[in-house]
Each structure stands twice: as structure tokens, then as C-alpha cells.
Motif scaffolding. Structure first.
Motif, PDB file in Angstrom:
ATOM      1  N   ALA A   1       0.762  -1.194  -0.081  1.00 41.03           N
ATOM      2  CA  ALA A   1       0.042   0.042   0.073  1.00 41.03           C
ATOM      3  C   ALA A   1       0.680   1.200   0.048  1.00 41.03           C
ATOM      4  O   ALA A   1       0.231   2.347  -0.022  1.00 41.03           O
ATOM      5  CB  ALA A   1      -0.845  -0.004   1.027  1.00 41.03           C
TER       6      ALA A   1
ATOM      7  N   LEU B   1       2.435   3.115   2.142  1.00 43.09           N
ATOM      8  CA  LEU B   1       2.030   4.153   3.297  1.00 43.09           C
ATOM      9  C   LEU B   1       3.389   4.726   3.505  1.00 43.09           C
ATOM     10  O   LEU B   1       4.320   4.164   3.588  1.00 43.09           O
ATOM     11  CB  LEU B   1       1.306   3.245   4.349  1.00 43.09           C
ATOM     12  CG  LEU B   1      -0.036   2.611   3.778  1.00 43.09           C
ATOM     13  CD1 LEU B   1      -0.431   1.735   4.919  1.00 43.09           C
ATOM     14  CD2 LEU B   1      -0.752   3.418   3.506  1.00 43.09           C
ATOM     15  N   ASP B   2       2.904   5.973   4.219  1.00 49.65           N
ATOM     16  CA  ASP B   2       4.138   6.525   4.898  1.00 49.65           C
ATOM     17  C   ASP B   2       4.295   5.896   6.357  1.00 49.65           C
ATOM     18  O   ASP B   2       3.820   4.907   6.835  1.00 49.65           O
ATOM     19  CB  ASP B   2       3.654   7.984   5.265  1.00 49.65           C
ATOM     20  CG  ASP B   2       2.532   8.149   6.123  1.00 49.65           C
ATOM     21  OD1 ASP B   2       2.213   7.583   7.131  1.00 49.65           O
ATOM     22  OD2 ASP B   2       1.567   8.866   5.708  1.00 49.65           O
TER      23      ASP B   2
ATOM     24  N   VAL C   1       3.397   6.540   9.595  1.00 50.69           N
ATOM     25  CA  VAL C   1       2.338   6.454  10.491  1.00 50.69           C
ATOM     26  C   VAL C   1       1.447   5.201  10.021  1.00 50.69           C
ATOM     27  O   VAL C   1       1.142   4.492  10.987  1.00 50.69           O
ATOM     28  CB  VAL C   1       1.737   7.621  10.631  1.00 50.69           C
ATOM     29  CG1 VAL C   1       0.173   7.487  11.632  1.00 50.69           C
ATOM     30  CG2 VAL C   1       2.520   8.760  11.218  1.00 50.69           C
ATOM     31  N   GLY C   2       1.207   5.305   8.825  1.00 50.75           N
ATOM     32  CA  GLY C   2       0.380   3.976   8.333  1.00 50.75           C
ATOM     33  C   GLY C   2       1.289   2.663   8.393  1.00 50.75           C
ATOM     34  O   GLY C   2       0.646   1.701   8.819  1.00 50.75           O
TER      35      GLY C   2
ATOM     36  N   THR D   1       1.006   1.757  12.077  1.00 52.29           N
ATOM     37  CA  THR D   1      -0.294   1.606  12.388  1.00 52.29           C
ATOM     38  C   THR D   1      -0.708   0.177  11.882  1.00 52.29           C
ATOM     39  O   THR D   1      -1.222  -0.539  12.578  1.00 52.29           O
ATOM     40  CB  THR D   1      -1.315   2.560  11.955  1.00 52.29           C
ATOM     41  OG1 THR D   1      -1.007   3.972  12.408  1.00 52.29           O
ATOM     42  CG2 THR D   1      -2.551   2.425  12.303  1.00 52.29           C
ATOM     43  N   LEU D   2      -0.419  -0.269  10.674  1.00 48.46           N
ATOM     44  CA  LEU D   2      -0.579  -1.450  10.075  1.00 48.46           C
ATOM     45  C   LEU D   2       0.015  -2.598  10.906  1.00 48.46           C
ATOM     46  O   LEU D   2      -0.577  -3.546  11.025  1.00 48.46           O
ATOM     47  CB  LEU D   2      -0.721  -1.345   8.624  1.00 48.46           C
ATOM     48  CG  LEU D   2      -1.480  -2.779   7.831  1.00 48.46           C
ATOM     49  CD1 LEU D   2      -2.816  -2.756   8.003  1.00 48.46           C
ATOM     50  CD2 LEU D   2      -0.950  -2.729   6.553  1.00 48.46           C
TER      51      LEU D   2
ATOM     52  N   ILE E   1      -1.774  -3.043  14.125  1.00 54.45           N
ATOM     53  CA  ILE E   1      -3.147  -3.568  14.053  1.00 54.45           C
ATOM     54  C   ILE E   1      -3.165  -5.085  13.687  1.00 54.45           C
ATOM     55  O   ILE E   1      -3.665  -6.001  14.371  1.00 54.45           O
ATOM     56  CB  ILE E   1      -4.207  -3.040  13.049  1.00 54.45           C
ATOM     57  CG1 ILE E   1      -4.380  -1.507  13.394  1.00 54.45           C
ATOM     58  CG2 ILE E   1      -5.030  -3.799  12.564  1.00 54.45           C
ATOM     59  CD1 ILE E   1      -5.016  -0.772  12.060  1.00 54.45           C
TER      60      ILE E   1
ATOM     61  N   THR F   1      -6.292 -10.974   8.579  1.00 52.27           N
ATOM     62  CA  THR F   1      -7.458 -10.869   8.418  1.00 52.27           C
ATOM     63  C   THR F   1      -7.800  -9.237   8.070  1.00 52.27           C
ATOM     64  O   THR F   1      -8.238  -8.817   7.447  1.00 52.27           O
ATOM     65  CB  THR F   1      -8.619 -11.605   8.854  1.00 52.27           C
ATOM     66  OG1 THR F   1      -8.293 -13.102   8.675  1.00 52.27           O
ATOM     67  CG2 THR F   1      -9.890 -11.485   8.088  1.00 52.27           C
TER      68      THR F   1
ATOM     69  N   VAL G   1      -8.006  -6.756   5.094  1.00 55.08           N
ATOM     70  CA  VAL G   1      -9.322  -5.992   4.802  1.00 55.08           C
ATOM     71  C   VAL G   1      -8.912  -4.654   4.700  1.00 55.08           C
ATOM     72  O   VAL G   1      -9.388  -3.732   3.952  1.00 55.08           O
ATOM     73  CB  VAL G   1     -10.281  -6.026   5.879  1.00 55.08           C
ATOM     74  CG1 VAL G   1     -11.355  -5.144   5.849  1.00 55.08           C
ATOM     75  CG2 VAL G   1     -11.061  -7.508   5.747  1.00 55.08           C
ATOM     76  N   LEU G   2      -7.978  -4.092   5.723  1.00 58.42           N
ATOM     77  CA  LEU G   2      -7.674  -2.839   5.523  1.00 58.42           C
ATOM     78  C   LEU G   2      -6.887  -2.205   4.458  1.00 58.42           C
ATOM     79  O   LEU G   2      -7.086  -1.103   3.975  1.00 58.42           O
ATOM     80  CB  LEU G   2      -6.798  -2.190   6.963  1.00 58.42           C
ATOM     81  CG  LEU G   2      -7.674  -2.235   8.145  1.00 58.42           C
ATOM     82  CD1 LEU G   2      -6.751  -2.282   9.353  1.00 58.42           C
ATOM     83  CD2 LEU G   2      -8.754  -1.306   8.201  1.00 58.42           C
ATOM     84  N   VAL G   3      -6.203  -3.150   3.654  1.00 57.28           N
ATOM     85  CA  VAL G   3      -5.365  -2.601   2.546  1.00 57.28           C
ATOM     86  C   VAL G   3      -6.344  -3.367   1.079  1.00 57.28           C
ATOM     87  O   VAL G   3      -5.463  -3.405   0.050  1.00 57.28           O
ATOM     88  CB  VAL G   3      -3.885  -3.078   2.538  1.00 57.28           C
ATOM     89  CG1 VAL G   3      -3.111  -2.676   3.628  1.00 57.28           C
ATOM     90  CG2 VAL G   3      -3.764  -4.699   2.635  1.00 57.28           C
ATOM     91  N   ARG G   4      -7.234  -3.959   1.377  1.00 61.22           N
ATOM     92  CA  ARG G   4      -8.372  -4.185   0.459  1.00 61.22           C
ATOM     93  C   ARG G   4      -7.675  -5.476  -0.677  1.00 61.22           C
ATOM     94  O   ARG G   4      -7.846  -5.388  -1.545  1.00 61.22           O
ATOM     95  CB  ARG G   4      -8.470  -3.025  -0.311  1.00 61.22           C
ATOM     96  CG  ARG G   4      -9.217  -1.761   0.212  1.00 61.22           C
ATOM     97  CD  ARG G   4      -9.511  -0.796  -0.668  1.00 61.22           C
ATOM     98  NE  ARG G   4      -8.432  -0.126  -1.483  1.00 61.22           N
ATOM     99  CZ  ARG G   4      -8.448   0.974  -2.288  1.00 61.22           C
ATOM    100  NH1 ARG G   4      -9.386   1.485  -2.557  1.00 61.22           N
ATOM    101  NH2 ARG G   4      -7.438   1.168  -2.797  1.00 61.22           N
TER     102      ARG G   4
ATOM    103  N   ILE H   1      -8.319  -9.831  -0.639  1.00 55.27           N
ATOM    104  CA  ILE H   1      -8.985 -10.988  -0.329  1.00 55.27           C
ATOM    105  C   ILE H   1      -8.361 -11.646   0.902  1.00 55.27           C
ATOM    106  O   ILE H   1      -7.082 -11.678   0.542  1.00 55.27           O
ATOM    107  CB  ILE H   1      -9.402 -11.862  -1.294  1.00 55.27           C
ATOM    108  CG1 ILE H   1     -10.206 -11.335  -2.569  1.00 55.27           C
ATOM    109  CG2 ILE H   1      -9.907 -13.169  -0.795  1.00 55.27           C
ATOM    110  CD1 ILE H   1     -11.438 -11.313  -2.202  1.00 55.27           C
ATOM    111  N   PRO H   2      -8.755 -11.718   2.096  1.00 55.99           N
ATOM    112  CA  PRO H   2      -7.922 -12.272   3.025  1.00 55.99           C
ATOM    113  C   PRO H   2      -7.371 -13.605   2.901  1.00 55.99           C
ATOM    114  O   PRO H   2      -7.995 -14.427   2.283  1.00 55.99           O
ATOM    115  CB  PRO H   2      -8.974 -12.265   4.338  1.00 55.99           C
ATOM    116  CG  PRO H   2     -10.132 -11.322   3.949  1.00 55.99           C
ATOM    117  CD  PRO H   2     -10.090 -11.292   2.492  1.00 55.99           C
TER     118      PRO H   2
END
Lengths: 201, 201, 201
Positions: free
Chosen positions: C37, C39-40, C42-43, C46-47, C50, C143, C147-150, C152-153
Motif C-alpha cells: 500500500a 504507506l508513510d 504512521v501508516g 499503524t498497520l 493492528i 485478516t 481488509v484494511l489494504v483491500r 481478499i484475506p
């Protein structure tokens, strides 16, 4: 403005801020549904409600405060539904819908950061936990919203989404540890989170 | 049909309706996995189980009835697994797979709306809360299903998804407030939700 | 290696395994954020957090053990944050980032399968429930990540994701039923899940 408030007044103020955040997120979620996903009225109001109530429900689940406040105090549901309906009605006249979406999101983010942290403290959470739960309350509804309309959530894609939420929560938690639960700190925390968020948009 | 039942009989009937809803959603989720995402057998059964069990788990989390019924009564897990396996086996022979997906979804929606509302009432929820929790139970599993296969959830994209679920739940809650927990009301509520949903497809 | 351990030693070992799984999933989630994804920082962090904390939080919600361990023991948060930051720092130098993502995911899967099952047993879950909750703990964080990076899990798209997790959990639960809570069984279960997962990649 008094430096401290009676418990009753503090909890009334907290409720007002929480409902204001709920209203802001309901407008945001509903306008997002209109703009991003072109949903009909049921979809618009539903996404408004999920955005408005999701963060607080997630917070109460994590705190074990079940059923969530949303299910024991009907004002939340009323405010969320009203926000969704108003946004649907206004969406045709709103020229600056994209700006509105951004502003309402930042307002909800700031308000929920401070009310989420305060509720965590009320329920006995430690300082660090309260900051974290404030942040989760603030970003939770918007994250659900983004997942449901299939966008990369702001909490991942934007540098300044989780950070301002945690800053706003931190203001309330530090004030609490210094012995003050004055509403002024909540307003200051929410304003800080709002400002930092808007600078980053 | 008697207007009231003994508690034991009522709860047996509630269990049967709940397991029927679980089975319908397991078939629906598994067929969706075959059709929409072309998953293998593990993915098909897993999506069937998540669709079948997701709504009830969400309901029990929100009610604070933890662990969820799914984890304390193995019949749910067995029925969900069986539904997923049967759907996988049948999917090659099923001519009208799209129609089947729709019908099973509407069946699960109607059954979970009434059993979700009844369980909320059993656990002490107020009337409005019970209607809402019935709706959430009904739409929860399908929403998880849609998010996992990356579709806009039916609860947002279809006018008649949340509405029939809330209507079905309302029938049970009104009957309860009028003093009747007869299974007939549950069947009527489920039938109403199913019919309204099918009209809207 | 002794066949049984004192409770204190067993729980220390369980904590170490749980933190190791947390670290592996934090690296995995953060590297996924960099790779999939873009991301920077923070992203990315965060991922990572999570992915690392999601499975355990989901497990504790389902067990009604609220607030989740993550919120009452700060070591989890520290390890998850550290893993995210380290992965971000290393991601520029890592040649084999795709292989690393796969290996860290399999490591976290195996470790969380056994620690999730053990925690479920500790909290009074039955044997079948403990196997299931071990599996959910293991697949939960990944999972959420998908989902958060869109995507299919993995739990749906891969035949060997849920299955090795359930196998790993089964080892611990069978050993427990045979009277042994030795760490060796946890290591064996985690190794089995890891190996079966890697064979299926």
C-alpha cells in the motif's frame, strides 16, 4: 470558566461533547455515502450512523462496558439518525461538499479523542490506555466507514489522522493526572486535534 | 397453535429458528464464495461459517453475553460447517445459483432478525434496543461477508436490507410488549422480513 | 526440557511466545504496508500494530476477558510499535521483502495459534472452543490487515492458512487434555503450523 466542575456538570459537558462528535461524524459519514458511493437514503443514513456510533461502540467493547452507551442512551441513536437525514437533505444544496466532509471528520475526530479518553479514565483505565482508547474512539468510526465504501482507511493513508487524535486525548489525560477534569481541557484537546488534522489535509 | 408456550418450548423453538437461520446464511456465504470470489473448499466453508456466525457473535458482543452462544453451544458450529460443505458440494449442480444466493440471504435475514431481537429481550434489553439488535444480528453476517469479498455491503447498497430486518424484529418486540412470546409471532416477523426483502431484490 | 513446568514458568514462557508472535506480525504488517500500500511511516507502524494486536484483541473480546491483555500489559504495545518501526527502517535494505512478509506471517500464525489456544484453556474454554479460538487468534490480525489494504484475506484465499492454525492449536489442546502444559508442546504446535503454512505458500 471554572477550573473544576461538579461531577454532574462534568458529565453533562462530556455528554454534550460526545453528542456533538456523534453529530459531526453522522454528517461526515452520510455525505461520504452521497459523494463516494452514491447510495440511496437508507444507505446514506446507515453509513452516517455507523460512522457516528462505530468509534464509541468499539471503545465500549474494548473497555468491557457492555452493552455500549449507544444501546443504553437513546440520545446517541437519535443524534446519529438526525445527522444522517439532515446530511441527505442538504447534500443537493451543499456546494462545498468535499470541504464539509473534511471539516466534519476533523470535528468528530477531535471531540471523540477527548470524550473517549475521558470515558476510559472514568472506567478506571490507566493514563497510557486512556490515550490509546481516546485515539481508537476517534479513528474507529471513520475506519469502519472507509472499509465499508472500500477505501484505504484515513488512519493508514494519512500521516495526520491517528497522531492528532492521540494528541487530543493526551491533553485530557495529562490534565486529569494534574488533577483537573475541567471542560476547558476537553475543548483545548479537541481544538488541538482538529487544528493539527486540518493542517494535514 | 397456542398463543403462549412454556419457557422450555419457547426456547427450543427459538433454537430451531436460530439454527435454521445459521444454516441459510452458511449456504448463502458458501455459494457467494463459489460465485463471487472463486475460492477453494477451505475458503468456501470459511466464508460460509463467517456469514452464518458473524451476526450472532456481533449481537452477543454488543449484549456483553460472552463468550458468544456460538462458542458455548456446538450445534451452531456444526450447522454452519455442514451448510458450507453442502453448498460446496451442490454448487456444481446448482443451475440457479444466483437466485439461491438471494433466497438464502433473505431467509437468514428474516430468521436472525426475530431470533436476535428475542435474545436481546431475554437478556434484558429495552424494546428499542431489541429492535436495533435484531437488525444488527440480521445484517451483521452478510456485511462481514461482503467486506471480506470486497463488495459494497448490501446494508449500504440496497434500500431493502436493513429495513426488512428492523421490521421483522419489530414484530417480535411488539408481540413481547403485548405479552406474547408465541412462536407464531417469530414466524410472522421472519416471513414479513423475508417477503419485504425479496420484493426489493 | 522438563515435561511439566510450574505455573509461573509456564506463564512466563507463554508470555514470551505471545510477544514473539506479536513481534513477527508487527514486522509482517509493517512490511505489507510498505510493499502493498506504499504507506508513510504512521501508516506503516499503524498497520503493523493492528496486524500484531488484532488477533489477541479479537480473542479476548470473544472470551469476554475485557479489557484485552493488550490494554492491561504494555509490553504488547511496546513490542508491536518496535516491530513496526524496525520494519519501516529495514524495508529499504531488505532485498527479499516478499519472502520476509511470508515468513513473518507464518511465524506469527504458528505462535498465536498455540498461545491463543492456551489462553482460551486458561480462561475455562472447552477443548473444541480452545482449538477454534487458537485458530481465530492466529488468523485475526492478518485478516484485519488484508481488509484494511483491500485484499481478499488469506484466510479465504489460501487453503493452508486456517488449517495450519487449527492444527497448531490442536497440539496444545490435546497435550493439555493429556495432562501436560509443557512449553515443548507449544513449540511443537507452533512449528507444525509454521511448517504446514510454509509448505502451502
Amino acid at each position: 470558566m471554572t477550573p473544576t466542575l461538579t461531577p454532574g456538570a462534568a458529565s453533562t459537558a462530556a455528554l454534550v461533547l460526545d453528542l456533538a462528535g456523534t453529530f459531526a461524524f453522522a454528517l461526515n459519514g452520510a455525505l461520504t455515502a452521497v459523494r463516494a458511493a452514491r447510495l440511496d437514503i437508507v444507505g446514506v443514513v446507515t453509513l452516517g450512523m455507523i460512522t457516528a456510533l462505530g468509534g464509541g461502540i468499539l471503545r465500549d467493547i474494548l473497555l468491557g462496558a457492555l452493552p455500549p452507551a449507544t444501546f443504553s442512551d437513546w440520545r446517541y441513536l437519535l443524534v446519529a439518525t438526525a445527522g444522517g437525514l439532515i446530511a441527505f437533505a442538504l447534500s443537493r444544496q451543499l456546494d462545498r461538499i468535499t470541504l464539509s466532509i473534511t471539516v466534519f471528520d476533523a470535528l468528530g475526530l477531535g471531540l471523540f479523542a477527548v470524550t473517549g479518553a475521558a470515558r476510559a479514565l472514568d472506567l478506571g483505565a490507566g493514563a497510557g490506555q486512556a490515550v490509546l482508547l481516546g485515539g481508537i474512539t476517534a479513528v474507529g468510526g471513520g475506519t469502519l466507514r472507509d472499509v465499508l465504501v472500500r477505501r484505504i482507511p484515513s488512519v493508514l493513508s494519512s500521516e495526520l489522522y491517528a497522531v492528532p487524535a492521540l494528541l487530543g486525548a493526551l491533553v485530557v489525560v495529562v490534565a486529569d493526572r494534574l488533577g483537573s477534569t475541567a471542560v476547558a481541557w476537553s475543548l483545548a484537546g479537541a481544538a488541538l486535534a482538529f487544528t493539527v488534522r486540518m493542517l494535514g489535509v
